[in-house]
Design a protein around this motif. Structure first.
Motif, PDB file in Angstrom:
ATOM      1  N   ALA A 289      37.419 -67.993  57.418  1.00 49.96           N
ATOM      2  CA  ALA A 289      36.316 -68.233  57.657  1.00 49.96           C
ATOM      3  C   ALA A 289      35.342 -67.273  58.877  1.00 49.96           C
ATOM      4  CB  ALA A 289      36.216 -69.536  58.674  1.00 49.96           C
ATOM      5  N   GLU A 290      36.382 -66.366  59.940  1.00 54.39           N
ATOM      6  CA  GLU A 290      35.607 -65.496  60.690  1.00 54.39           C
ATOM      7  C   GLU A 290      35.097 -64.751  59.900  1.00 54.39           C
ATOM      8  OE1 GLU A 290      35.766 -65.186  63.470  1.00 54.39           O
ATOM      9  OE2 GLU A 290      34.561 -63.683  64.049  1.00 54.39           O
ATOM     10  N   MET A 291      35.145 -64.224  58.527  1.00 58.36           N
ATOM     11  CA  MET A 291      34.458 -63.160  57.347  1.00 58.36           C
ATOM     12  C   MET A 291      33.365 -63.342  56.948  1.00 58.36           C
ATOM     13  SD  MET A 291      37.397 -61.862  54.892  1.00 58.36           S
ATOM     14  CE  MET A 291      36.158 -62.517  53.202  1.00 58.36           C
ATOM     15  N   VAL A 292      33.007 -65.092  56.729  1.00 56.70           N
ATOM     16  CA  VAL A 292      31.991 -65.662  56.020  1.00 56.70           C
ATOM     17  C   VAL A 292      31.456 -66.368  56.796  1.00 56.70           C
ATOM     18  CG1 VAL A 292      31.732 -67.191  54.361  1.00 56.70           C
ATOM     19  CG2 VAL A 292      34.125 -66.803  53.625  1.00 56.70           C
ATOM     20  N   LYS A 293      31.459 -66.024  58.238  1.00 54.00           N
ATOM     21  CA  LYS A 293      30.499 -66.231  59.339  1.00 54.00           C
ATOM     22  C   LYS A 293      29.035 -66.830  58.820  1.00 54.00           C
ATOM     23  CE  LYS A 293      31.929 -65.896  63.763  1.00 54.00           C
ATOM     24  NZ  LYS A 293      32.970 -65.842  64.943  1.00 54.00           N
TER      25      LYS A 293
END
Ligand code: HPA
Length: 273
Positions: free
Chosen positions: A255-259
């Motif tokens: 989720a952090e990568m795609v934020k």
């Protein structure tokens, strides 16, 4: 049928006393997507722990705030700290944010979530527009909640998910050149992740992604007359579809990568709404 007014009127009234404006769009933030409020002009943040009867969110990445914010001349209510059935709460408690936003006259709700990919064409990091939901494994809870006993009746009066709002989401993705997958969000109560056998069954039944939120929120919001759209961040491949061990840490890391993409997409959706 659950009388939300009787149970949560105090909660709504405590919020209503503090609002800087009536929100037009409510955005519910999913796992790992929790800091969206920092990316817009926040006017007031109400800690949900200060509100009577507001359930306490116990999940890592789900701090409880109702943020009133502006973006692109739109008035927003951003719900940070979702309430899940797997935390031991009843469905009426999970519905408090939707209930409060509707009582505040909010007409649109954008639900976001983290989900496991079931469709083998997906990869972790994909964003998926929720084209439909399963309700079969929470039918009793949904019936208690909104008092609908016949599916036929349900289908005749709910525009669900809202066609107009979904078109806005698709246009936003096109304009931002974000590849947006589309598929059925398959709700499971949790608290554990699914077994590989359950994922094979879900795939057979037509589910494209699995998650533990959103479906009941979407049904209830539509029942209250709100326009509903929902987007999943595919944070992992569902059980049995990858050699990687499933964990909440992996969910948060993806989720952090795609934020960044997710934020761009949500901002454009708000702009076009
Ligand atoms: N299953 C259920 N919920 C989830 C998953 C999953 O694989 N990933 C993120 N939320």
């Amino acid at each position: 049928m659950i009388n939300m007014n009787a149970k949560y009127r105090d909660t709504y009234e405590a919020v209503a006393k503090q609002i800087p404006f009536e929100p037009e769009i409510c955005v519910v933030l999913g796992s790992g997507l929790g800091d969206f409020a920092e990316k817009v002009e926040t006017i007031r943040s109400i800690p949900t722990s200060s509100l009577p009867n507001y359930p306490v969110s116990t999940v890592q990445g789900h701090d409880g705030y109702l943020h009133f914010a502006n973006y692109a001349n739109k008035k927003l209510l951003i719900v940070q700290g979702r309430i899940h059935l797997y935390e031991g709460y009843r469905i009426s408690q999970c519905m408090v944010p939707v209930y409060v936003s509707s009582k505040l006259n909010c007409k649109k709700i954008l639900l976001t979530n983290a989900a496991g990919g079931v469709n083998q064409h997906f990869t972790p990091g994909d964003l998926m527009l929720n084209s439909s939901f399963n309700g079969i494994n929470i039918k009793k809870e949904l019936t208690d909640l909104i008092g609908i006993t016949s599916l036929e009746k349900k289908n005749t009066f709910l525009d669900f998910p809202s066609h107009a709002f979904i078109n806005i989401v698709k246009n936003a993705a096109l304009q931002e050149k974000i590849s947006l997958k589309e598929g059925v969000y398959w709700f499971n109560k949790g608290p554990s992740y699914e077994t590989p056998a359950e994922i094979r069954m879900t795939s057979y039944f037509g589910g494209d992604a699995v998650g533990m939120s959103t479906a009941h929120e979407a049904v209830y919001a539509a029942y209250l007359g709100m326009e509903v759209a929902a987007i999943s961040c595919i944070t992992n491949m569902a059980a049995g579809l990858s050699s990687q061990k499933l964990s909440h840490t992996e969910v948060m890391e993806t989720a952090e990568m795609v934020k960044k993409d997710f934020e761009r997409l949500v901002k454009k959706i708000i702009e076009l709404s």
